[in-house]
Scaffold this motif. Sequence first.
Motif, PDB file in Angstrom:
ATOM      1  N   THR A 182       1.151  -1.354  -0.073  1.00  0.00           N
ATOM      2  CA  THR A 182       0.267  -0.179   0.211  1.00  0.00           C
ATOM      3  C   THR A 182       0.867   1.303  -0.454  1.00  0.00           C
ATOM      4  OG1 THR A 182      -1.893  -0.995   1.198  1.00  0.00           O
ATOM      5  CG2 THR A 182      -1.770   1.258   1.037  1.00  0.00           C
ATOM      6  N   PHE A 183       0.536   2.077  -1.315  1.00  0.00           N
ATOM      7  CA  PHE A 183       0.843   3.467  -0.781  1.00  0.00           C
ATOM      8  C   PHE A 183       0.316   4.586  -0.296  1.00  0.00           C
ATOM      9  CE2 PHE A 183       2.898   7.312  -2.478  1.00  0.00           C
ATOM     10  CZ  PHE A 183       3.927   7.506  -1.920  1.00  0.00           C
ATOM     11  N   VAL A 184       1.139   4.859   0.627  1.00  0.00           N
ATOM     12  CA  VAL A 184       0.373   6.414   1.272  1.00  0.00           C
ATOM     13  C   VAL A 184       0.766   8.250   1.340  1.00  0.00           C
ATOM     14  CG1 VAL A 184      -0.743   7.742   3.493  1.00  0.00           C
ATOM     15  CG2 VAL A 184      -1.040   5.012   3.283  1.00  0.00           C
ATOM     16  N   GLN A 185       0.950   8.363   0.397  1.00  0.00           N
ATOM     17  CA  GLN A 185       0.631  10.202  -0.359  1.00  0.00           C
ATOM     18  C   GLN A 185       0.647  11.193   1.231  1.00  0.00           C
ATOM     19  OE1 GLN A 185       0.845  11.783  -4.201  1.00  0.00           O
ATOM     20  NE2 GLN A 185       2.137  12.902  -3.680  1.00  0.00           N
ATOM     21  N   GLN A 186       1.877  11.160   1.573  1.00  0.00           N
ATOM     22  CA  GLN A 186       1.797  11.984   3.140  1.00  0.00           C
ATOM     23  C   GLN A 186       2.523  12.003   3.467  1.00  0.00           C
ATOM     24  OE1 GLN A 186      -1.690  12.264   5.153  1.00  0.00           O
ATOM     25  NE2 GLN A 186      -0.386  13.628   5.999  1.00  0.00           N
ATOM     26  N   ASP A 187       2.641  14.190   4.096  1.00  0.00           N
ATOM     27  CA  ASP A 187       3.676  14.147   5.267  1.00  0.00           C
ATOM     28  C   ASP A 187       3.519  13.629   6.268  1.00  0.00           C
ATOM     29  OD1 ASP A 187       4.867  15.105   7.245  1.00  0.00           O
ATOM     30  OD2 ASP A 187       5.379  17.360   6.417  1.00  0.00           O
ATOM     31  N   VAL A 188       4.270  12.439   6.593  1.00  0.00           N
ATOM     32  CA  VAL A 188       3.940  11.992   8.308  1.00  0.00           C
ATOM     33  C   VAL A 188       4.579  12.639   9.227  1.00  0.00           C
ATOM     34  CG1 VAL A 188       6.672  11.415   8.899  1.00  0.00           C
ATOM     35  CG2 VAL A 188       4.821   9.915   9.978  1.00  0.00           C
ATOM     36  N   LEU A 189       4.889  14.056   9.511  1.00  0.00           N
ATOM     37  CA  LEU A 189       4.653  14.545  10.681  1.00  0.00           C
ATOM     38  C   LEU A 189       3.354  15.540  11.114  1.00  0.00           C
ATOM     39  CD1 LEU A 189       8.790  16.831  10.582  1.00  0.00           C
ATOM     40  CD2 LEU A 189       7.539  14.675  11.656  1.00  0.00           C
ATOM     41  N   GLU A 190       2.277  15.629   9.830  1.00  0.00           N
ATOM     42  CA  GLU A 190       1.728  16.315   9.716  1.00  0.00           C
ATOM     43  C   GLU A 190       0.399  15.498  10.540  1.00  0.00           C
ATOM     44  OE1 GLU A 190       1.047  19.525   9.337  1.00  0.00           O
ATOM     45  OE2 GLU A 190       3.515  19.841   8.691  1.00  0.00           O
ATOM     46  N   LEU A 191       0.734  13.423  10.288  1.00  0.00           N
ATOM     47  CA  LEU A 191       0.074  13.012  11.345  1.00  0.00           C
ATOM     48  C   LEU A 191       0.007  12.929  12.965  1.00  0.00           C
ATOM     49  CD1 LEU A 191       1.099   9.459   9.537  1.00  0.00           C
ATOM     50  CD2 LEU A 191      -0.864  10.903   9.288  1.00  0.00           C
ATOM     51  N   ASP A 192      -1.590  12.485  13.183  1.00  0.00           N
ATOM     52  CA  ASP A 192      -1.547  13.005  14.888  1.00  0.00           C
ATOM     53  C   ASP A 192      -1.736  11.586  16.174  1.00  0.00           C
ATOM     54  OD1 ASP A 192      -3.864  11.943  13.519  1.00  0.00           O
ATOM     55  OD2 ASP A 192      -5.325  13.023  14.425  1.00  0.00           O
ATOM     56  N   ARG A 193      -2.110  11.199  16.554  1.00  0.00           N
ATOM     57  CA  ARG A 193      -1.594   9.769  17.248  1.00  0.00           C
ATOM     58  C   ARG A 193      -2.322   9.580  16.966  1.00  0.00           C
ATOM     59  NH1 ARG A 193      -0.757  10.776  23.275  1.00  0.00           N
ATOM     60  NH2 ARG A 193       0.782  11.847  23.465  1.00  0.00           N
ATOM     61  N   GLY A 194      -3.915   9.554  16.116  1.00  0.00           N
ATOM     62  CA  GLY A 194      -5.223   8.543  15.410  1.00  0.00           C
ATOM     63  C   GLY A 194      -4.549   8.210  14.195  1.00  0.00           C
ATOM     64  N   GLY A 195      -3.634   9.147  12.623  1.00  0.00           N
ATOM     65  CA  GLY A 195      -3.879   8.841  11.938  1.00  0.00           C
ATOM     66  C   GLY A 195      -2.517   7.932  11.636  1.00  0.00           C
ATOM     67  N   LEU A 196      -1.168   8.064  13.221  1.00  0.00           N
ATOM     68  CA  LEU A 196      -0.737   6.941  12.891  1.00  0.00           C
ATOM     69  C   LEU A 196      -1.166   5.336  13.542  1.00  0.00           C
ATOM     70  CD1 LEU A 196       2.635   8.544  14.606  1.00  0.00           C
ATOM     71  CD2 LEU A 196       2.203   7.387  13.172  1.00  0.00           C
ATOM     72  N   SER A 197      -2.073   5.461  14.301  1.00  0.00           N
ATOM     73  CA  SER A 197      -2.589   4.395  14.803  1.00  0.00           C
ATOM     74  C   SER A 197      -3.390   4.034  13.933  1.00  0.00           C
ATOM     75  CB  SER A 197      -3.501   5.046  15.976  1.00  0.00           C
ATOM     76  OG  SER A 197      -2.853   4.948  16.741  1.00  0.00           O
ATOM     77  N   LYS A 198      -3.878   4.765  12.537  1.00  0.00           N
ATOM     78  CA  LYS A 198      -4.766   3.277  11.723  1.00  0.00           C
ATOM     79  C   LYS A 198      -3.532   2.593  11.473  1.00  0.00           C
ATOM     80  CE  LYS A 198      -7.510   4.964   8.113  1.00  0.00           C
ATOM     81  NZ  LYS A 198      -8.541   5.673   6.901  1.00  0.00           N
ATOM     82  N   LEU A 199      -2.335   3.752  10.863  1.00  0.00           N
ATOM     83  CA  LEU A 199      -1.332   2.710   9.567  1.00  0.00           C
ATOM     84  C   LEU A 199      -1.212   1.789  10.128  1.00  0.00           C
ATOM     85  CD1 LEU A 199       0.334   5.932   7.747  1.00  0.00           C
ATOM     86  CD2 LEU A 199      -0.720   4.415   7.053  1.00  0.00           C
ATOM     87  N   LEU A 200      -0.704   1.986  11.402  1.00  0.00           N
ATOM     88  CA  LEU A 200       0.588   0.875  12.429  1.00  0.00           C
ATOM     89  C   LEU A 200      -0.682   0.031  12.545  1.00  0.00           C
ATOM     90  CD1 LEU A 200       1.948   3.088  14.958  1.00  0.00           C
ATOM     91  CD2 LEU A 200       3.040   2.147  13.119  1.00  0.00           C
TER      92      LEU A 200
END
Length: 391
Positions: free
Chosen positions: A246-264
Amino acid sequence: MVKKSSGAKPSRPPPPRAATSGISGSAAGAGAGQGAAGTGKETAETPSADEIRAQQRLLNVFNDTFRDVLTRDDFGAVLQQVKGALYRRDFETAFSAEHFLEVYAARYSPPRALCYARVLAHVSGHLASVLDDAVASAGYGDEVERGRASPTVDLEEETSAGAAALRMLAIGGGAAEVVAFGEHLRRIGSAVVGDLTLLDVGPWREVIRKLQLGLTTPPVLSKYASAAAKVANAALVEPAERLRSTFVQQDVLELDRGGLSKLLGPTPLLVTMLFTLNELYTSGGVGKTTAFLRNLAVAIPAGSLLLVVDSPGSYSEAAVGKEAKKYPMQWLLDHTLLQADKLPSDGCTWEKLESHDSVWFRHPEGLRYSIELHDMRYQLHLYRACPRSSD
């Protein structure tokens, strides 16, 4: 030489260096073939005959995938444009167009992919424990995981019966990471499938799709190939469903905890930042990068691994404070991860498993590729996310 940490708090930082002008490395090849001073003993591994054959197969994937790119009349001119943008740290220009990304991948990703494959082989013992933890947690195979969108593979297809799944999130990942991950799957055998998520600000989706196709499709043989060669011809990863991406085009520094949790996700995995963390510190800032690492400690499942590879020594330093004094990336990372009392109380703590200050990756003689391959040097740090004790 491997130095194992006891998990104690990091010592006070070394004397800061005054800021200097110019670039201390670039995304195109920081540390590659350069004489940066390391902070520890330099090590190098001599590849076996089997590894050399495997390296050549990976180079063949790049050669076959980007044959039209490498033979294009304007390849040299586009490469100079990419190099110029990287030198100016204008990553928006360097990675904004597909033909720029293809030239970058054809030129710079092959030696990185070979190096990353060596690194994954080196930490394979630790990865085995991640796989065991993921299977034990029984998080894989449910409808949520199987329903993830992928640009390359239909995840609705059933995984082979009994196969365990190794998950990896490559932050700043692209061409080199997908090829190295494919090689790791080939090496560990058909009992394991791989689920790779690559996250980057650049539009790498099509490049990754092409390389995944090259990894999972038998190479085209000459019409004069022998019968034995035709029988032996096979894809690097078989069947194709073993490698899911899966490729996600995103700046990782703009992710909050919820966004990180969804990816992880909910089960242990490998998180990599391969020649990425120092760029986050220097381009995104120490404050935002530190906040990201603290959020990562909360979002990551216990038992997961964090693998950081970057340029050694003075090539990986970040400016701190109004005086822009330079501190080593490794110290900043340890300062954030290894002080448990400074991490969020609802997250994991970190155990440092391995630390290499300076490692050479040298290409053996005899490898064939359309462009000269450069040796590279790197530092490596491996951490495990640990659950907090109840007391």
